[in-house]
Design a protein around this motif. Structure first.
Motif, PDB file in Angstrom:
ATOM      1  N   LEU A  76       0.497  -1.199  -0.330  1.00 27.59           N
ATOM      2  CA  LEU A  76      -0.018  -0.320   0.431  1.00 27.59           C
ATOM      3  C   LEU A  76       0.394   1.283   0.260  1.00 27.59           C
ATOM      4  CD1 LEU A  76      -2.906  -0.940   2.608  1.00 27.59           C
ATOM      5  CD2 LEU A  76      -3.156  -0.951  -0.159  1.00 27.59           C
ATOM      6  N   ASP A  77       2.028   1.235  -0.013  1.00 27.64           N
ATOM      7  CA  ASP A  77       3.263   2.430   0.231  1.00 27.64           C
ATOM      8  C   ASP A  77       3.404   3.259  -1.774  1.00 27.64           C
ATOM      9  OD1 ASP A  77       5.319   4.416  -0.008  1.00 27.64           O
ATOM     10  OD2 ASP A  77       6.184   2.931   1.661  1.00 27.64           O
ATOM     11  N   VAL A  78       2.749   3.879  -1.148  1.00 21.75           N
ATOM     12  CA  VAL A  78       2.696   4.547  -3.545  1.00 21.75           C
ATOM     13  C   VAL A  78       3.805   4.540  -3.721  1.00 21.75           C
ATOM     14  CG1 VAL A  78       2.227   6.392  -4.597  1.00 21.75           C
ATOM     15  CG2 VAL A  78       0.655   6.161  -2.190  1.00 21.75           C
ATOM     16  N   ASP A  79       4.528   4.625  -2.958  1.00 24.55           N
ATOM     17  CA  ASP A  79       6.491   4.994  -3.124  1.00 24.55           C
ATOM     18  C   ASP A  79       6.959   3.479  -3.802  1.00 24.55           C
ATOM     19  OD1 ASP A  79       6.225   7.569  -3.454  1.00 24.55           O
ATOM     20  OD2 ASP A  79       6.675   7.907  -1.245  1.00 24.55           O
ATOM     21  N   TYR A  80       6.373   2.749  -3.125  1.00 21.25           N
ATOM     22  CA  TYR A  80       7.038   1.448  -3.231  1.00 21.25           C
ATOM     23  C   TYR A  80       6.500  -0.341  -3.863  1.00 21.25           C
ATOM     24  CZ  TYR A  80       9.736  -3.286  -1.260  1.00 21.25           C
ATOM     25  OH  TYR A  80      10.736  -4.231  -0.966  1.00 21.25           O
ATOM     26  N   MET A  81       5.191   0.464  -3.404  1.00 20.10           N
ATOM     27  CA  MET A  81       3.928  -1.025  -4.145  1.00 20.10           C
ATOM     28  C   MET A  81       4.289  -2.251  -4.269  1.00 20.10           C
ATOM     29  SD  MET A  81       2.246   1.541  -6.429  1.00 20.10           S
ATOM     30  CE  MET A  81       0.516   1.180  -6.660  1.00 20.10           C
ATOM     31  N   HIS A  82       4.966  -2.931  -3.685  1.00 21.11           N
ATOM     32  CA  HIS A  82       5.260  -3.867  -3.086  1.00 21.11           C
ATOM     33  C   HIS A  82       5.702  -5.037  -1.859  1.00 21.11           C
ATOM     34  CE1 HIS A  82       7.553  -6.868  -5.704  1.00 21.11           C
ATOM     35  NE2 HIS A  82       8.714  -7.427  -5.165  1.00 21.11           N
ATOM     36  N   PRO A  83       5.723  -5.868  -1.784  1.00 21.66           N
ATOM     37  CA  PRO A  83       5.616  -7.259  -0.517  1.00 21.66           C
ATOM     38  C   PRO A  83       6.875  -6.856  -0.252  1.00 21.66           C
ATOM     39  CG  PRO A  83       5.174  -8.502  -2.439  1.00 21.66           C
ATOM     40  CD  PRO A  83       4.956  -7.033  -3.004  1.00 21.66           C
ATOM     41  N   HIS A  84       6.815  -6.304   1.028  1.00 19.50           N
ATOM     42  CA  HIS A  84       8.398  -5.730   1.492  1.00 19.50           C
ATOM     43  C   HIS A  84       8.447  -6.985   2.308  1.00 19.50           C
ATOM     44  CE1 HIS A  84      11.715  -4.680   3.881  1.00 19.50           C
ATOM     45  NE2 HIS A  84      11.531  -4.441   4.733  1.00 19.50           N
ATOM     46  N   LEU A  85       9.658  -8.243   1.625  1.00 25.02           N
ATOM     47  CA  LEU A  85       9.813  -9.427   2.615  1.00 25.02           C
ATOM     48  C   LEU A  85      10.972  -9.522   2.893  1.00 25.02           C
ATOM     49  CD1 LEU A  85       6.940 -11.807   0.756  1.00 25.02           C
ATOM     50  CD2 LEU A  85       6.554 -10.140   3.592  1.00 25.02           C
ATOM     51  N   PRO A  86      11.998  -9.554   4.002  1.00 21.92           N
ATOM     52  CA  PRO A  86      13.029  -9.296   4.053  1.00 21.92           C
ATOM     53  C   PRO A  86      13.691 -10.615   3.590  1.00 21.92           C
ATOM     54  CG  PRO A  86      12.483  -7.562   6.044  1.00 21.92           C
ATOM     55  CD  PRO A  86      11.080  -8.660   4.884  1.00 21.92           C
ATOM     56  N   GLU A  87      15.150 -10.584   3.293  1.00 25.10           N
ATOM     57  CA  GLU A  87      15.567 -12.063   2.933  1.00 25.10           C
ATOM     58  C   GLU A  87      16.243 -12.288   4.314  1.00 25.10           C
ATOM     59  OE1 GLU A  87      19.239 -12.912   0.030  1.00 25.10           O
ATOM     60  OE2 GLU A  87      18.449 -10.383  -0.622  1.00 25.10           O
ATOM     61  N   ARG A  88      16.230 -13.734   5.188  1.00 23.57           N
ATOM     62  CA  ARG A  88      16.588 -14.418   6.145  1.00 23.57           C
ATOM     63  C   ARG A  88      17.458 -15.522   5.889  1.00 23.57           C
ATOM     64  NH1 ARG A  88      10.736 -16.926   7.913  1.00 23.57           N
ATOM     65  NH2 ARG A  88       9.541 -15.487   7.900  1.00 23.57           N
TER      66      ARG A  88
END
Length: 372
Positions: A76-88
């Motif tokens: 929903l972040d207009v400047d990102y618009m992608h899931p934020h799923l950090p690498e593990r």
């Protein structure tokens, strides 16, 4: 040859849900920002302005009202618009393994089984988190299953293809019990800046436990037969792969995400799938009037309505062709299994049904089952 039953199913549902209205507000904010930033080019006719979306448009086009996702904030972040799923780290469970464990354990519990009873694990889904080591082997180790495991990908039909692979192993004696798991992180390959598709997908994971009928502890569904079909088409495509380079957000050009020609898909897939189901049940001496339930792939409500109508020769009731599309959206291979998991009860002994998937490839799979 050994008879095979589905003795348990499981489901992992993410905690976060995004309504159509929330998604539209974010998308329209992006559209307005884009049009303002490119106002001069648009005014000169060098660029077409982007068009806003609406919750009404989404529901009419797809039947979707909301979707579950692993990360809501990034989408929903207009400047990102992608899931934020950090690498593990390599020492942590992967996200898909984490999802798979929840669904697998529920399937095991329903079947009255433990990991020591399982001989094989198949992870079948549209997008695997990595090429190797196989996610399935990671899940196998995390569960404590001996035997073997492998990954497979047939896009939205991965679950039905995985069911046939499990049946083959059990019928041939290679395994007595197989866990077939579908961890789908569909939000990761979706272009949330594309008006025609930004609403389609959600995230989820399903699991199906298949085992020899004579060894099953519970009554489930006997698998009477499987039928698979593929037909090459570019109308649903994702070009992302290890040969591609990405930007700092892990995203490449638009064709490295999900793209489709929706009208062609609808026109070509509906007759392909309905003909396949009709041919499959006929091969087993089953008439359309004998079917009590159709657990169809959950991609588009209009497609499902038309397919069920072609198969049954009339409009299907919600009970006959249940949908979970309104709250889960399209979860790729997990969709038909979510419908089965949530709507497999209430049928009389001997009742017949079909689990069917269809999608990119084109690929389609049909599984005829009988309630025990």
């Amino acid at each position: 040859m050994n008879s095979v039953v589905i003795s348990g199913t499981g489901l992992y549902t993410p905690k976060n849900s995004i309504s159509n209205q929330e998604l539209v507000e974010s998308f329209n904010a992006y559209v307005n920002k884009f049009n303002q930033e490119h106002a001069e080019a648009i005014r000169k006719g060098d660029m077409e302005p982007l068009q806003e979306s609406s919750a009404e448009f989404i529901e009419k086009a797809s039947g979707i009202k909301s979707r579950y996702v692993l990360d809501k904030e990034g989408i929903l972040d207009v400047d990102y618009m992608h899931p934020h799923l950090p690498e593990r780290s390599n020492e942590e469970h992967s996200i898909q393994c984490e999802m798979a464990l929840v669904a697998a354990r529920e399937a095991l519990e329903e079947a009255g089984r433990s990991p020591s009873d399982i001989d094989a694990v198949i992870v079948a889904c549209s997008n695997l988190q990595r090429p190797y080591p196989a996610v399935s082997v990671e899940v196998q180790a995390a569960l404590g299953v001996e035997g073997f495991a492998y990954d497979m990908n047939v896009a939205c039909s991965s679950a039905t293809f995985g069911i046939q692979a499990a049946c083959n192993a059990i019928q041939s004696g290679t395994a007595k019990a197989v866990l077939m798991i579908n961890p789908e992180i569909c939000s990761g390959h979706l272009n949330f800046r594309d008006r025609d598709s930004h609403f389609i997908f959600g995230d989820a994971c399903t699991a199906v436990l298949l085992e020899r009928a004579d060894l099953a502890k519970v009554k489930g569904y006997e698998v009477l037969g499987t039928k698979l079909q593929t037909l090459y088409s570019n109308n649903i495509r994702n070009n992302f792969g290890f040969l591609n380079r990405c930007d700092e957000r892990g995203v490449g050009a638009p064709d490295k995400l999900f793209i489709q020609n929706g009208r062609k898909v609808f026109k070509e897939v509906v007759p392909m799938v309905s003909d396949m189901i009709q041919a499959h049940i006929a091969e087993h001496g089953i008439g359309a009037q004998d079917l009590r339930r159709l657990w169809l792939h959950q991609a588009n409500l209009n497609m499902n309505v038309l397919i069920s109508k072609k198969v049954l020769g009339r409009e299907a009731t919600h009970e006959e062709a249940p949908t979970i599309l309104d709250t889960y959206a399209n979860t790729s291979s997990a969709g038909s299994i979510i419908a089965f998991h949530k709507h497999k009860e209430g049928l009389d002994e001997g009742a017949l049904g079909v689990i069917c998937s269809f999608g990119a490839g084109y690929s389609a799979g049909s599984v005829i089952v009988r309630k025990l």
